[in-house]
Design a protein around this motif. Structure first.
Motif, short mmCIF file in Angstrom:
data_model
loop_
_atom_site.label_atom_id
_atom_site.label_comp_id
_atom_site.label_asym_id
_atom_site.label_seq_id
_atom_site.Cartn_x
_atom_site.Cartn_y
_atom_site.Cartn_z
N PHE A 32 0.81 -1.22 0.00
CA PHE A 32 0.00 0.00 0.00
C PHE A 32 0.84 1.28 0.00
O PHE A 32 0.30 2.37 0.10
CB PHE A 32 -0.95 0.00 1.20
N SER A 33 2.15 1.14 -0.11
CA SER A 33 3.00 2.33 -0.13
C SER A 33 3.94 2.29 -1.33
O SER A 33 3.56 2.66 -2.44
CB SER A 33 3.77 2.46 1.19
N TRP A 34 5.18 1.81 -1.15
CA TRP A 34 6.15 1.91 -2.24
C TRP A 34 5.84 1.01 -3.43
O TRP A 34 6.30 1.27 -4.54
CB TRP A 34 7.57 1.67 -1.72
N TRP A 35 5.04 -0.05 -3.23
CA TRP A 35 4.64 -0.87 -4.38
C TRP A 35 3.80 -0.05 -5.35
O TRP A 35 3.91 -0.21 -6.58
CB TRP A 35 3.87 -2.11 -3.92
N GLN A 36 2.97 0.84 -4.83
CA GLN A 36 2.18 1.72 -5.70
C GLN A 36 3.09 2.62 -6.53
O GLN A 36 2.81 2.88 -7.71
CB GLN A 36 1.22 2.56 -4.85
N TRP A 37 4.16 3.07 -5.93
CA TRP A 37 5.16 3.86 -6.66
C TRP A 37 5.84 3.01 -7.74
O TRP A 37 6.04 3.48 -8.87
CB TRP A 37 6.18 4.41 -5.67
N LEU A 38 6.17 1.77 -7.40
CA LEU A 38 6.80 0.89 -8.39
C LEU A 38 5.89 0.66 -9.59
O LEU A 38 6.36 0.58 -10.73
CB LEU A 38 7.15 -0.46 -7.74
N LYS A 39 4.61 0.56 -9.35
CA LYS A 39 3.67 0.35 -10.46
C LYS A 39 3.64 1.57 -11.38
O LYS A 39 3.70 1.42 -12.61
CB LYS A 39 2.26 0.05 -9.93
N VAL A 40 3.52 2.74 -10.80
CA VAL A 40 3.41 3.96 -11.60
C VAL A 40 4.73 4.33 -12.26
O VAL A 40 4.78 4.68 -13.44
CB VAL A 40 2.90 5.12 -10.72
N ARG A 41 5.82 4.24 -11.51
CA ARG A 41 7.13 4.70 -12.00
C ARG A 41 7.83 3.65 -12.86
O ARG A 41 8.51 3.99 -13.83
CB ARG A 41 8.00 5.08 -10.80
N HIS A 42 7.66 2.36 -12.51
CA HIS A 42 8.46 1.33 -13.18
C HIS A 42 7.65 0.21 -13.82
O HIS A 42 8.23 -0.73 -14.36
CB HIS A 42 9.46 0.74 -12.18
N GLY A 43 6.33 0.27 -13.76
CA GLY A 43 5.52 -0.70 -14.50
C GLY A 43 5.35 -2.06 -13.85
O GLY A 43 5.03 -3.04 -14.55
N PHE A 44 5.53 -2.17 -12.55
CA PHE A 44 5.29 -3.45 -11.87
C PHE A 44 3.78 -3.75 -11.87
O PHE A 44 2.95 -2.84 -11.94
CB PHE A 44 5.83 -3.41 -10.45
N LYS A 45 3.44 -5.04 -11.77
CA LYS A 45 2.04 -5.47 -11.88
C LYS A 45 1.58 -6.20 -10.61
O LYS A 45 2.32 -7.00 -10.03
CB LYS A 45 1.86 -6.42 -13.07
N ASP A 46 0.33 -5.93 -10.23
CA ASP A 46 -0.24 -6.56 -9.03
C ASP A 46 -0.36 -8.07 -9.17
O ASP A 46 -0.42 -8.79 -8.16
CB ASP A 46 -1.62 -5.98 -8.73
N GLU A 47 -0.43 -8.57 -10.40
CA GLU A 47 -0.63 -10.01 -10.61
C GLU A 47 0.46 -10.84 -9.95
O GLU A 47 0.24 -12.01 -9.60
CB GLU A 47 -0.67 -10.33 -12.11
N ALA A 48 1.64 -10.27 -9.77
CA ALA A 48 2.75 -11.02 -9.20
C ALA A 48 2.73 -11.04 -7.67
O ALA A 48 3.44 -11.84 -7.05
CB ALA A 48 4.08 -10.43 -9.67
N LEU A 49 1.90 -10.21 -7.06
CA LEU A 49 1.94 -10.04 -5.61
C LEU A 49 1.58 -11.30 -4.83
O LEU A 49 0.57 -11.95 -5.10
CB LEU A 49 1.00 -8.92 -5.18
N LYS A 50 2.40 -11.59 -3.87
CA LYS A 50 2.13 -12.62 -2.86
C LYS A 50 2.52 -12.03 -1.51
O LYS A 50 3.47 -11.26 -1.42
CB LYS A 50 2.94 -13.91 -3.12
N PRO A 51 1.81 -12.39 -0.44
CA PRO A 51 2.14 -11.79 0.87
C PRO A 51 3.48 -12.27 1.39
O PRO A 51 3.81 -13.46 1.31
CB PRO A 51 0.99 -12.26 1.77
#
Length: 337
Positions: A139-158
């Motif tokens: 909920f913090s820097w991952w959101q930045w990674l998505k916007v700035r570097h194109g990371f995708k939520d599909e890969a997320l695991k806890p």
């Protein structure tokens, strides 16, 4: 008499006056004792706080300890917190605290990968099929990674702070504190992970910031200055001097830690330029600038964490206690590079 000599003479004169009356100060951290807290323990161990007229108690944090509410409540005097996101939230929520120094020029938040899997380039990390990220990171820097570097939520695991899933899956990537988790991976997995600091790819926040109550800054600026200066000197001496006594204090507070782990962590802090790089090279450890705080906030607005103008940046930090080159003479004397 040059400026440095005048400062030294004034400090000695003040110290002589404090010898008979130490100000009691409680400083809380955000986790159990570790090398990332080393400069503060150093200032206790080598008497720097005491020489500055301060009787400092370090109150460690931990997984079951939340020291953050204690600062605005007046139960502690200073708080070591993570990066500027916490400080932005404080201002947004009208919590009367302010950042008075930033001990880390780089946030140690990093992404780790297995070697030999094609992840030597940061840009390739977004292709990983599994990204082990804790909820707060999502909920913090991952959101930045998505916007700035194109990371995708599909890969997320806890990520539940257990290295097992990462060690078992060579194609996975995982978050880590760059001066800690890589050491644990090497100890438990028998290999040296590929480590990419978010700070080296645009995540421009300061880290290990010191917060004080706004009222303390207004009513006791001289106390704040002494605490900041002594903490800076503690970091200089911890990085470049004899840190054995500080390490012993941290192991006492956190028996899970070992001397070898502490030393490995210090080596990584130096190698990665976590503490002594960037603005610290000219302004001294703890240095900050309004421009950099603004840059990071604007990035977080783009990432959707805040609205434009939602946080009054003039209330986030004060620069009155830093950028004074404190400790740079000591660093030179110790041969620090």
């Amino acid at each position: 008499m040059n400026t440095m000599l005048r400062i030294a003479a004034a400090t000695l004169a003040l110290a002589a006056g404090w010898a008979h009356g130490q100000d009691k100060v409680t400083f809380a951290t955000n986790w159990k004792a570790q090398a990332a807290h080393g400069g503060f323990y150093q200032a206790v161990a080598d008497g720097t706080y005491r020489r500055m007229g301060l009787d400092v108690t370090i109150q460690p944090g931990g997984p079951q300890v939340n020291n953050r509410p204690l600062l605005p409540a007046g139960r502690i005097d200073f708080l070591m917190t993570g990066n500027l996101l916490h400080s932005f939230d404080n201002v947004k929520n009208k919590v009367p605290t302010v950042v008075v120094a930033a001990m880390f020029q780089k946030d140690p938040q990093a992404l780790m990968a297995h070697p030999g899997q094609g992840y030597d380039s940061f840009d390739k990390l977004k292709q990983a099929p599994v990204a082990l990220i804790a909820k707060d990171g999502q909920f913090s820097w991952w959101q930045w990674l998505k916007v700035r570097h194109g990371f995708k939520d599909e890969a997320l695991k806890p990520y539940n702070y257990n290295l097992g899933p990462f060690l078992a899956n060579p194609r996975a990537i995982q978050q880590g504190y760059s001066v800690a988790e890589p050491i644990y991976v090497q100890n438990q997995g028998g290999f040296k992970p590929v480590v990419h600091l978010l700070a080296d790819h645009g995540f421009s926040t300061y880290s290990t910031v010191i917060e004080a109550r706004t009222e303390t800054v207004k009513s006791k600026p001289e106390l704040v200055q002494r605490f900041v200066d002594a903490s800076i000197l503690g970091w200089v001496n911890y990085l470049y001097g004899d840190r054995k006594a500080a390490n012993a204090l941290m192991i006492k507070d956190n028996p899970e830690m070992t001397e070898a782990e502490l030393e490995a962590s210090v080596a990584l802090m130096k190698q990665q330029g976590i503490v002594d790089s960037g603005e610290a090279l000219t302004g001294g450890i703890g240095a900050m600038s309004a421009a950099r705080i603004k840059d990071f906030y604007e990035q977080m607005v783009k990432a959707g964490l805040y609205q434009p103008g939602e946080v009054d940046l003039s209330q986030v930090a004060t620069l009155q206690f830093v950028n004074k080159k404190v400790g740079m003479d000591v660093k030179a004397r110790l041969g620090g590079k």
